[in-house]
Design an enzyme around this catalytic site. Structure first.
Site, PDB file in Angstrom:
ATOM      1  CE1 TYR A 141      -3.098  -2.829   0.165  1.00 44.55           C
ATOM      2  CE2 TYR A 141      -3.931  -2.121   1.961  1.00 44.55           C
ATOM      3  CZ  TYR A 141      -3.830  -3.063   1.136  1.00 44.55           C
ATOM      4  OH  TYR A 141      -4.449  -3.912   1.221  1.00 44.55           O
ATOM      5  CE  LYS A 191       1.014 -17.811  -2.561  1.00 43.64           C
ATOM      6  NZ  LYS A 191       0.148 -18.783  -2.321  1.00 43.64           N
ATOM      7  CG  ASP A 223      -2.002 -20.587  -0.875  1.00 44.65           C
ATOM      8  OD1 ASP A 223      -1.179 -19.623   0.838  1.00 44.65           O
ATOM      9  OD2 ASP A 223      -2.117 -20.720  -1.247  1.00 44.65           O
ATOM     10  CG  ASP A 247      -7.061  -4.193   3.981  1.00 42.50           C
ATOM     11  OD1 ASP A 247      -8.371  -4.281   4.986  1.00 42.50           O
ATOM     12  OD2 ASP A 247      -7.337  -3.083   2.964  1.00 42.50           O
ATOM     13  CG  ASP A 251     -12.140  -6.535   5.613  1.00 42.50           C
ATOM     14  OD1 ASP A 251     -12.396  -5.896   6.734  1.00 42.50           O
ATOM     15  OD2 ASP A 251     -12.949  -5.739   4.376  1.00 42.50           O
TER      16      ASP A 251
END
Ligand code: NAD
Length: 357
Positions: A141, A191, A223, A247, A251
């Site tokens: 970001y 990852k 994942d 992020d 959620d």
């Protein structure tokens, strides 16, 4: 005197912040600490009034406060503006300006809301109590990004995910120390099978684990973690991860608990100054209708008391008040169930206030 900068923001922001301030007012009287609020602009409303999403005055006032209470920013009206002028740029900018690199997002399932969870009771088991610790001021970001025109037509765009050892170490320390106060289990999510930045995370955090022998440290690929959160969420206690993974996963974790409208967050750095905000956005689809759930913002005030003001009893008082209101079957629309009593944003806030007095 506790100085609090208040960013109401856009959409449902002003409605939910008003409820949170009512709660803070009554708590400050009960626990005898005066509070001074300063309203500052950020997001879409700041663009309308000043031309930029994060005016310098906002940064200055926030820096000189003891805590920042934030509603939410953004909305379709500003979606077509260039990235650096969008409301969300204000959000990223204030996090960077206050150097709040650790985002704490608890996902707790209130037993009263089991029905509202997206998961079956047999998967939820007894409880969900996960703390997602998300790195907040680095990664993709904030990395270099650009777009170019290609000679043979079309365009190419890229974003970069970059992390330094220092950035990883300081958030990992928060991770280990938070896990230590909970069930002593820390899961690093990355990852590392594909991304070089993840390999650095794994190296640095695994090395630090040696200094925390009491912590049950494990790693999981992002994942797999996304899948396990749905399959067997109670295996997790504290999750540590980089900005974008955090992020998305927080959620996802929120849906286990019933509604985005229930979940608070704290963004902290090396000082006691923090930003406290619900994890949801500005919900333009329900703005102004008095149906938004104010609980996430009210629970964010509890986190403010806990992390910025070191007032555990007062924080607990707010959390207990929310629980009592849920026990009495009051629900906003997002967490409504059969036989429950439907209330709006203002009424829900007032009911919580009444339980605190
Ligand atoms: P959102 O979180 O605003 O809404 C998603 C869904 O959840 C909507 O159906 C909404 O009505 C519902 N919802 C959210 N909060 C609720 C609450 N308190 N009570 C009841 N229902 C609630 O996400 P979105 O629709 O993807 O984004 C809307 C805007 O918010 C966008 O401009 C986005 O960029 C912005 N946003 C801001 C923040 C922030 O300020 N921190 C975070 C996420 C998104």
């Amino acid at each position: 005197m506790k100085k609090i900068a208040v960013i109401k923001g856009d959409g449902i922001g002003p409605e939910i912040v008003i409820g949170a301030i009512k709660v803070l007012d009554v708590i400050s009287k009960k626990y005898n600490f005066p509070v001074e609020y300063t309203d500052v602009l950020m997001g879409g409303i700041a663009i309308e009034e000043t031309g930029v999403p994060l005016p310098k005055e906002t940064i200055d006032i926030c820096k000189n406060s003891d805590a920042v209470l934030l509603g939410s920013v953004g909305g379709p009206k500003w979606d077509t503006l260039p990235g650096n002028l969008r409301p969300e740029a204000g959000l990223l900018g204030i996090r960077k300006a206050l150097d709040v690199f650790a985002n704490l997002r608890p996902a707790i399932l209130f037993p009263q809301l089991k029905e509202a969870s997206a998961l079956k009771p047999e998967i939820l088991k007894d409880n969900i109590d996960i703390m997602v610790i998300r790195e907040l001021t680095g990664g993709i970001y904030f990395g270099e990004r650009s777009r170019i025109d290609l000679e043979d037509g079309g365009q190419k765009a890229w974003d970069t995910m970059a992390y330094s050892t220092y950035e990883i170490e300081r958030i990992a320390k928060v991770g280990f120390e938070t896990a230590r106060k909970r069930t002593k289990k820390l899961t690093l999510v990355d990852k590392a099978n594909v991304l070089e930045s993840s390999r650095l995370w794994r190296e640095v955090v695994s090395k630090m684990a040696a200094d925390y022998p009491d912590i049950n440290f494990e790693v999981q690929l992002v994942d797999s973690c996304a899948m396990q959160l749905i399959r067997n969420p109670s295996q997790f206690d504290t999750i540590l991860t980089e900005n974008m993974f955090g992020d998305i996963l927080s959620d996802e974790a929120s849906m286990l608990t019933g509604s985005l409208g229930m979940l608070p967050s704290a963004s902290l750095g090396n000082t006691t100054l923090g930003i406290y905000e619900p994890i949801h956005g500005s919900a333009p689809d329900i703005a102004g209708l008095d149906i938004a759930n104010p609980i996430a913002t009210i629970m964010s005030v509890a986190m403010m008391l806990r992390y910025s003001f070191n007032m555990e009893d007062a924080a607990k008082d707010i959390e207990d008040a929310v629980s009592k209101v849920l026990d009495k079957n009051y629900r906003t629309l997002d967490i409504m169930g059969p036989g429950m009593i439907s209330v709006g944003t203002i009424e829900m806030s007032d009911l919580i206030v009444k339980e605190i007095i």
